[in-house]
Design a protein around this motif. Structure first.
Motif, mmCIF file in Angstrom:
data_model
loop_
_atom_site.group_PDB
_atom_site.id
_atom_site.type_symbol
_atom_site.label_atom_id
_atom_site.label_comp_id
_atom_site.label_asym_id
_atom_site.label_seq_id
_atom_site.Cartn_x
_atom_site.Cartn_y
_atom_site.Cartn_z
ATOM 1 N N LYS B 82 6.574 4.189 -1.523
ATOM 2 C CA LYS B 82 5.598 3.184 -1.120
ATOM 3 C C LYS B 82 4.452 3.854 -0.362
ATOM 4 N N ALA B 86 0.751 3.896 -1.797
ATOM 5 C CA ALA B 86 -0.227 3.133 -1.025
ATOM 6 C C ALA B 86 -1.412 4.005 -0.640
ATOM 7 N N LYS B 94 2.960 0.338 -5.412
ATOM 8 C CA LYS B 94 3.248 0.173 -3.987
ATOM 9 C C LYS B 94 4.008 -1.122 -3.722
#
Lengths: 629, 149
Positions: B82, B86, B94
């Motif tokens: 993630k 991101a 994400k």
């Protein structure tokens, strides 16, 4: 009326009045029911032979209910009558349990006559109209009463609203006052600590006077690690730094306070006297101003994942000074792309011109991050901002690096969830040897508990993930301001870094330079306002107010407000249109400037810039067009 | 050009490629800005291709963790991927990783606790399928982007 209409009307009336009768007739037409219900022998009545069966099977089919009593009542309403055989003849032709009903117009051979069977007291048309009128009148009376009651309720609500509003105003004033006091106390404390530090230094100096050669470096080390300064002082400083003087709600509070004072004793509080703009325009738009809503501004990325910045639990913990301040600092840089300013070359501009934003010494930053993508991007951001960068891949490595290279790192960015040793534990361990180096948590897991534990274990700030270049550099500027080649003027420093940066700078030189003695609020009014605005156009109207007691705020007349609003609106553009209450903001800004002895020579462009909410500014002027090249 | 970039005046939208909704232009743009030269895109390209390796490794680890029903490891892996997705602005990947992270932590999507471990594992299995597809999409898009200077 044409004939068609008349017949249609009649039809309509007929349908309405004798729907029940039609159903009844239709039911009797069905030969399947003859054992249960059928026409009477003479066709002028109908007979329910088997009451129970009729109720259970036929009633539901034709009348959608299975209640014989109700059926009978309905019949009575249509002027059907039960035929009582026993009295007449002494016997019943259809059986003892049969019910025979009769209506003079209801006959098996007169289907066309059904329309003449109406509800009892259906009355002729005129009577019905009268009844309608009566009903309408009745309704009007009822409505009138309801309206009166509602009005009264509204009035009561309004009254209590005004009461609450006034109480609120008092509270806000009180809070502002207390804040001022606390701020003063805070500065007194800082002064004391400073003084004590100096005394302590002098004492040490005298004692080590033979080490004069290392005087300056020794001096430097004194505060940077803090280990040599007396424990009590350090503790005191830690406590002070741990407290956040300003917190996010200040903004709202200020806005409230402004709103209260702007509406003054206008419609809202006076209730009856109508002066100024119509009631409500004062407070409400301020509260719902989407551009000014702090919620949007807390994190640079605009995401405040799972965190309510207003939750009271972590109010005292969050050292966010003011939302948007990093972005402001950046805005100040990128605004000056054009002609270089001789005295206040902003950091970014300097970088663009091939120089470094930093002064004599570049800061060295330790980036602790297990994810190599994030780590590489973060390092790139930092190195492009001319910082020295060192990277650790987990908490353990970070602790080792800090231990082996003490006092090398000026700032640490720390991921939280990492293998080997997590960021919070690593921070706690680093704090034992390096109590003062700013450690900033980098995380997307932001909830109250997490935040509390971060701050409890010695982190000083949080950089929301995914971090942005602006966010990261904002933190650099915030915590390493003393390294900047052109640090912001003292007044702004104090104001900006009032809650964390103050005690932290490693070198006493710059520390002293920041001028603990020159207190933000006091000098803000006196020190050269032009210079201040040049470097850091931070002052959003709301923030500047915090330095003034609400009672000093101008009670501008509505006319004035409109004038000024109009004037500024012309310059500052879009947000004026977007926010209904917008005029009040610039009015206030302008008034504040005047009150602060605001710079008459201040170029219009500056003025405009200050008007916008920080977020807007960021978008407009913000992040680094500089890097595009 | 990038329609999603209109709101952000800070980036010159003419430089921004349109990479579809799976990539957040602003976030990805600031990585592109780090390139010294737009001709070879050395930095961003190496970051992105590094991410590809990382993502594929992580997916493999996730598959293994699913086999051994190791929710804790899945939580960690979800969190890990993630973070990097991101940072690159790979929004869809994400979001899915965030879901895996939550399920691995025995939570529902909204963060409320979920006691049923079997349910969490089922959800992760499904989400992992989704995220792999999303990743494949965005990988193709980005490879295409970096192929042509």
């Amino acid at each position: 009326m044409t004939e068609g209409e008349i017949s249609a009307a009649a039809q309509g009336a007929g349908n309405n009045s004798s729907d029940f009768v039609r159903k009844l007739y239709k039911m009797l037409e069905d030969p399947a029911y003859s054992e249960v219900v059928r026409w009477g022998d003479h066709g002028d009545s109908f007979v329910v032979l088997e009451n129970e069966k009729f109720t259970k099977t036929i009633l539901p089919k034709h009348f959608k209910h299975s209640n014989f009593a109700s059926f009978v009542r309905q019949l009575n309403k249509y002027d059907f009558h039960k035929v009582r055989h026993s009295e007449e003849n002494g016997h019943t032709p259809y059986g003892a349990s049969a019910w025979e009903f009769k209506h003079p117009e209801f006959r098996a051979d007169r289907k066309d006559n059904l329309d003449n069977i109406r509800r009892k007291a259906p009355a002729p048309r005129k009577a019905q109209n009268a009844e309608d009128h009566f009903g309408q009148n009745q309704q009007i009376v009822v409505l009138g009463e309801t309206l009166a009651a509602t009005t009264q309720q509204v009035q009561q609500l309004q009254d209590s609203y005004y009461d609450i509003l006034n109480a609120n105003k008092v509270f806000v004033d009180e809070i502002m006052h207390l804040q001022k006091l606390i701020r003063a106390q805070f500065q007194v404390h800082n002064e004391l600590i400073n003084h004590l530090n100096k005394v302590e230094q002098d004492r040490r100096e005298n004692r080590n006077s033979n080490h004069t050669s290392s005087y300056s470096s020794g001096n430097t080390g004194l505060l940077s690690d803090g280990s040599e300064s007396p424990l009590e002082l350090r503790r005191a400083r830690d406590i002070i730094n741990g407290l956040s003087v300003e917190h996010v709600a200040d903004r709202d509070l200020n806005r409230l306070s402004i709103a209260f004072h702007q509406t003054g004793n206008s419609p809202e509080s006076a209730g009856s006297s109508m002066m100024g703009p119509p009631g409500g325009s004062g407070v409400a738009p301020f509260m719902h101003d989407p551009l000014n809503d702090v919620r949007n501004l807390v994190y640079p990325v605009g995401q405040n994942i799972g965190i309510d910045p207003f939750a009271p639990e972590h109010m005292p913990n969050i050292p966010y000074n003011r939302p948007g301040q990093e972005t402001n600092a950046i805005a100040s840089g990128s605004d000056f792309n054009g002609p270089p300013m001789p005295s206040h070359t902003p950091p970014n501009g300097a970088l663009q011109q091939g120089g470094s934003p930093w002064g004599a010494k570049k800061p060295i930053v330790l980036l602790v991050e297990d994810d190599r993508t994030c780590s590489r991007i973060g390092s790139k951001f930092l190195s492009q901002y001319d910082c020295g960068v060192d990277v650790a891949r987990d908490g353990l490595e970070a602790v080792n690096k800090v231990n082996s290279r003490q006092h090398v790192y000026d700032l640490i960015f720390m991921d939280i969830i990492m293998p080997q040793l997590d960021g919070v534990s690593a921070t706690a361990m680093i704090r034992e040897v390096q109590p003062n180096v700013p450690i900033i948590a980098m995380t997307s897991n932001i909830n109250q508990q997490d935040l509390e534990s971060y701050f409890h274990w010695g982190m000083r700030d949080v950089l929301a993930k995914p971090f942005t270049k602006e966010g990261m550099i904002g933190k650099l500027k915030k915590y390493l301001a003393h390294y900047l080649r052109n640090p912001p003027p003292e007044a702004m420093m104090d104001q900006m870094y009032s809650n964390g940066g103050l005690g932290q700078p490693p070198t006493p030189g710059s520390y002293a330079n920041q001028g603990m003695g020159q207190l933000g609020p006091l000098s803000a009014t006196s020190s050269g306002a032009v210079g201040k605005f040049d470097t850091t156009p931070i002052q959003s109207p709301a923030t500047s107010s915090s330095w003034h007691s609400p009672s000093q705020l101008p009670h501008a007349s509505p006319t004035l407000a409109q004038d000024q609003g109009g004037y500024l609106a012309a310059g500052s553009g879009s947000q004026m249109v977007l926010t209904p209450g917008g005029t009040q903001k610039p009015q206030y800004a302008n008034a504040m400037m005047q009150q602060m002895g605001g710079p008459p020579r201040m170029p219009d462009s500056m003025q405009q810039r200050q008007d916008g909410p920080p977020e807007k500014r960021q978008r407009l002027y913000g992040p680094q067009g500089n890097y595009n090249q | 050009m990038a329609a999603s970039d209109q709101n952000d005046d800070s980036h010159d939208s003419s430089n921004m490629p349109d990479l579809g909704e799976a990539v957040d232009t602003v976030t990805f743009g600031q990585i592109l800005e780090m390139d010294d030269s737009e001709d070879d895109r050395e930095f961003s390209k190496s970051i992105v291709f590094g991410f590809f390796e990382q993502a594929e490794e992580t997916f493999e680890k996730m598959d293994k963790a699913l086999e051994t029903k190791n929710l804790d490891e899945l939580y960690r892996l979800g969190h890990f991927l993630k973070g990097s997705s991101a940072t690159l602005g790979l929004t869809k990947v994400k979001d899915s990783c965030e879901k895996i992270q939550r399920y691995g932590k025995k939570e529902n999507v909204d963060g409320t606790p979920e006691e049923d471990e079997a349910l969490c594992l089922t959800r992760i299995t499904e989400t992992l399928k989704t995220v792999k597809a999303e990743y494949a999409d965005v990988e193709a898009t980005l490879k295409e982007f970096f192929k042509s200077p």
